[in-house]
Design a protein around this motif. Sequence first.
Motif, PDB file in Angstrom:
ATOM      1  N   THR A 135       0.669  -1.141  -0.018  1.00 22.92           N
ATOM      2  CA  THR A 135      -0.143  -0.063  -0.061  1.00 22.92           C
ATOM      3  C   THR A 135       0.718   1.222  -0.030  1.00 22.92           C
ATOM      4  N   ASP A 136       2.294   1.042   0.081  1.00 24.63           N
ATOM      5  CA  ASP A 136       3.028   2.171   0.305  1.00 24.63           C
ATOM      6  C   ASP A 136       3.623   2.758  -1.081  1.00 24.63           C
ATOM      7  N   TRP A 137       3.571   2.047  -2.102  1.00 30.90           N
ATOM      8  CA  TRP A 137       4.068   2.437  -3.348  1.00 30.90           C
ATOM      9  C   TRP A 137       2.964   1.996  -4.417  1.00 30.90           C
ATOM     10  N   GLN A 138       3.109   2.516  -5.629  1.00 37.67           N
ATOM     11  CA  GLN A 138       2.274   1.947  -6.770  1.00 37.67           C
ATOM     12  C   GLN A 138       2.897   1.356  -8.000  1.00 37.67           C
ATOM     13  N   GLY A 139       1.987   0.689  -8.863  1.00 38.49           N
ATOM     14  CA  GLY A 139       2.663   0.046  -9.981  1.00 38.49           C
ATOM     15  C   GLY A 139       3.293  -1.250  -9.640  1.00 38.49           C
ATOM     16  N   THR A 140       4.275  -1.832 -10.394  1.00 38.74           N
ATOM     17  CA  THR A 140       4.600  -3.331 -10.488  1.00 38.74           C
ATOM     18  C   THR A 140       6.196  -3.255 -10.563  1.00 38.74           C
ATOM     19  N   VAL A 141       6.664  -4.221  -9.598  1.00 39.12           N
ATOM     20  CA  VAL A 141       7.943  -4.367  -9.493  1.00 39.12           C
ATOM     21  C   VAL A 141       8.467  -5.870 -10.120  1.00 39.12           C
ATOM     22  N   LYS A 142       9.396  -6.109 -11.117  1.00 37.34           N
ATOM     23  CA  LYS A 142       9.784  -7.253 -11.331  1.00 37.34           C
ATOM     24  C   LYS A 142      11.272  -7.549 -10.910  1.00 37.34           C
ATOM     25  N   ILE A 143      11.521  -8.698  -9.953  1.00 32.12           N
ATOM     26  CA  ILE A 143      12.715  -8.924  -9.642  1.00 32.12           C
ATOM     27  C   ILE A 143      13.384 -10.140 -10.374  1.00 32.12           C
ATOM     28  N   ILE A 144      14.364  -9.727 -11.088  1.00 33.42           N
ATOM     29  CA  ILE A 144      14.915 -10.513 -11.955  1.00 33.42           C
ATOM     30  C   ILE A 144      16.186 -11.331 -11.434  1.00 33.42           C
ATOM     31  N   PHE A 145      16.077 -12.598 -10.964  1.00 36.12           N
ATOM     32  CA  PHE A 145      17.258 -13.271 -10.525  1.00 36.12           C
ATOM     33  C   PHE A 145      17.798 -14.207 -11.678  1.00 36.12           C
ATOM     34  N   GLN A 146      19.003 -13.577 -12.041  1.00 33.68           N
ATOM     35  CA  GLN A 146      19.724 -13.849 -13.226  1.00 33.68           C
ATOM     36  C   GLN A 146      20.962 -14.873 -13.040  1.00 33.68           C
ATOM     37  N   PRO A 147      20.891 -16.004 -14.158  1.00 36.64           N
ATOM     38  CA  PRO A 147      22.000 -17.000 -13.696  1.00 36.64           C
ATOM     39  C   PRO A 147      23.449 -16.309 -14.852  1.00 36.64           C
ATOM     40  N   ALA A 148      24.435 -16.841 -14.420  1.00 39.74           N
ATOM     41  CA  ALA A 148      25.614 -16.802 -15.327  1.00 39.74           C
ATOM     42  C   ALA A 148      26.148 -15.703 -15.658  1.00 39.74           C
ATOM     43  N   GLU A 149      26.238 -14.555 -14.820  1.00 33.24           N
ATOM     44  CA  GLU A 149      27.021 -13.192 -15.185  1.00 33.24           C
ATOM     45  C   GLU A 149      28.188 -13.260 -15.578  1.00 33.24           C
ATOM     46  N   GLU A 150      29.062 -14.235 -14.874  1.00 31.60           N
ATOM     47  CA  GLU A 150      30.407 -14.446 -14.934  1.00 31.60           C
ATOM     48  C   GLU A 150      30.671 -14.879 -16.306  1.00 31.60           C
ATOM     49  N   GLY A 151      29.654 -15.635 -16.906  1.00 34.61           N
ATOM     50  CA  GLY A 151      29.977 -16.065 -18.242  1.00 34.61           C
ATOM     51  C   GLY A 151      29.416 -17.403 -18.089  1.00 34.61           C
ATOM     52  N   PRO A 152      28.676 -17.938 -19.384  1.00 32.59           N
ATOM     53  CA  PRO A 152      28.650 -16.961 -20.980  1.00 32.59           C
ATOM     54  C   PRO A 152      27.662 -16.055 -20.738  1.00 32.59           C
ATOM     55  N   GLY A 153      26.887 -15.782 -19.905  1.00 36.07           N
ATOM     56  CA  GLY A 153      25.987 -14.371 -19.793  1.00 36.07           C
ATOM     57  C   GLY A 153      24.582 -15.122 -19.560  1.00 36.07           C
ATOM     58  N   GLY A 154      23.794 -14.698 -18.705  1.00 35.12           N
ATOM     59  CA  GLY A 154      22.511 -15.252 -18.463  1.00 35.12           C
ATOM     60  C   GLY A 154      21.420 -14.273 -19.052  1.00 35.12           C
ATOM     61  N   ALA A 155      21.744 -12.782 -18.980  1.00 32.25           N
ATOM     62  CA  ALA A 155      20.854 -11.600 -19.433  1.00 32.25           C
ATOM     63  C   ALA A 155      20.249 -11.805 -20.662  1.00 32.25           C
ATOM     64  N   LYS A 156      21.291 -12.267 -21.668  1.00 34.99           N
ATOM     65  CA  LYS A 156      20.611 -12.239 -23.130  1.00 34.99           C
ATOM     66  C   LYS A 156      19.499 -13.416 -22.961  1.00 34.99           C
ATOM     67  N   PRO A 157      20.033 -14.503 -22.803  1.00 31.00           N
ATOM     68  CA  PRO A 157      18.771 -15.421 -22.998  1.00 31.00           C
ATOM     69  C   PRO A 157      17.492 -15.068 -22.060  1.00 31.00           C
ATOM     70  N   MET A 158      17.498 -14.655 -20.774  1.00 31.13           N
ATOM     71  CA  MET A 158      16.460 -14.156 -20.027  1.00 31.13           C
ATOM     72  C   MET A 158      15.559 -12.872 -21.096  1.00 31.13           C
ATOM     73  N   ILE A 159      16.396 -12.101 -21.596  1.00 29.38           N
ATOM     74  CA  ILE A 159      15.468 -11.318 -22.546  1.00 29.38           C
ATOM     75  C   ILE A 159      14.865 -11.884 -23.525  1.00 29.38           C
ATOM     76  N   GLU A 160      15.566 -12.836 -24.115  1.00 34.16           N
ATOM     77  CA  GLU A 160      15.021 -13.393 -25.212  1.00 34.16           C
ATOM     78  C   GLU A 160      13.797 -14.264 -24.987  1.00 34.16           C
ATOM     79  N   ALA A 161      13.694 -15.101 -23.584  1.00 31.41           N
ATOM     80  CA  ALA A 161      12.631 -15.523 -23.065  1.00 31.41           C
ATOM     81  C   ALA A 161      11.614 -14.651 -22.569  1.00 31.41           C
ATOM     82  N   GLY A 162      11.786 -13.243 -22.808  1.00 31.96           N
ATOM     83  CA  GLY A 162      10.607 -12.322 -22.484  1.00 31.96           C
ATOM     84  C   GLY A 162      10.504 -11.706 -21.271  1.00 31.96           C
TER      85      GLY A 162
END
Length: 405
Positions: A135-162
């Motif tokens: 009740t203290d804020w408005q809108g939506t927050v998405k929390i993204i727990f991402q794998p593999a930052e150290e390589g080969p990279g999890g951000a790109k496949p997560m974006i591709e997954a939508g």
Amino acid sequence: MVFTVKEAKSVDFSQIRQEIRDLQSKLVEWRRRLHQKPELGFEERITAELIHQKLQEWNIPHQTGIAKTGIVATIKSDRPGKVLAIRADMDALPIQEANEVAYRSQHEGKMHACGHDGHTAIALGTAYYLNQHKTDWQGTVKIIFQPAEEGPGGAKPMIEAGVLQNPDVDAIIGLHLWNNLPLGTVGVRPGALMAAVECFRASILGKGGHGAMPDQTIDSIVVASQIVNALQTIVSRNVNPIDAAVVTVGEFHAGTALNVIADSARMSGTIRYFNPELESLIRDRLEAIFSGICQMHGADYELNHWQLYPPTVNDRAIAELVKSVAIEVVETPVGVVPECQTMGGEDMSFFLNEVPGCYFFLGSANPAKGLAYPHHHPRFDFDETALGMGVEMFVRCVEKFLGNC
Ligand code: NI
């Protein structure tokens, strides 16, 4: 090697709200549980299970198994509004931990030596707090727990997954606990924060022969050495001196005996820069140097060059918002450090290329407690006081970006 940072500020928590201070012991507990079970990129099963259990316990809707081990939690406040994403990476490194702490790594040869255990704990704490205070804020927050930052990279496949769609994300923020800065500081700046990471591997193909008869050969070591030298002119002669860039040859292998002219030579290296426009200039110069020098000597070459991560570039308006929040949390503008650029890279950059946002550093070194080893060091550890500060930073960013009620 002990990393030298100026003295850490003693954080009195006066700007950290009571509910988050009360979470501190939980943040430490989650971080230490994760620290004991470090997992490499795309193998974060125990980590994902802990996150899933907590989100389930708190009745926070979430999706698991995105890009193998990634998770996205969606927290809707009581009022409609914009959508802000918070990104945390959760992978560890192939390093044997040298710390003698009770919560040391139980996985042989693996260690949370970059602080991603802390990032995951901060994101969990943020999810818990926001869910408790819908009740203290408005809108939506998405929390993204991402794998593999150290390589080969999890951000790109997560974006591709939508993960940035449905609901569509308006902006994204993320943080890195940072032992290059003392506890009690935040490193934030508009524009480039971290560099593009590019890699190359090459072979120079000459013609081997007797060390005493060079006229019958094409000496791959002589050709490759000239290439190593010429590569240094990319930064010194081609890149605008106002732009920072690095070309490093990290490997060079050739030859088998002192009286044999080597048939071939191999080298590999890394290239870093902030300005995205340098990508094509550097690629073209690399190709021209290899082809020109090889042609001059009658040698052949094979060159593979690829970009691992683009530069991490912050949106000006959102960086200003994060900066204003940081001043509130660290209590003084002196604690907000704009001179925090690093030639290290981050796959947060893929998210920032999709939606405006800001990645920032949260000072976590405390030399007085022996917590000042650099990231990726076998004795890396950070001052856990920063965990609560991280939650406070995220919560205030949510309230400021989405609006509080
Ligand atoms: Ni890291």
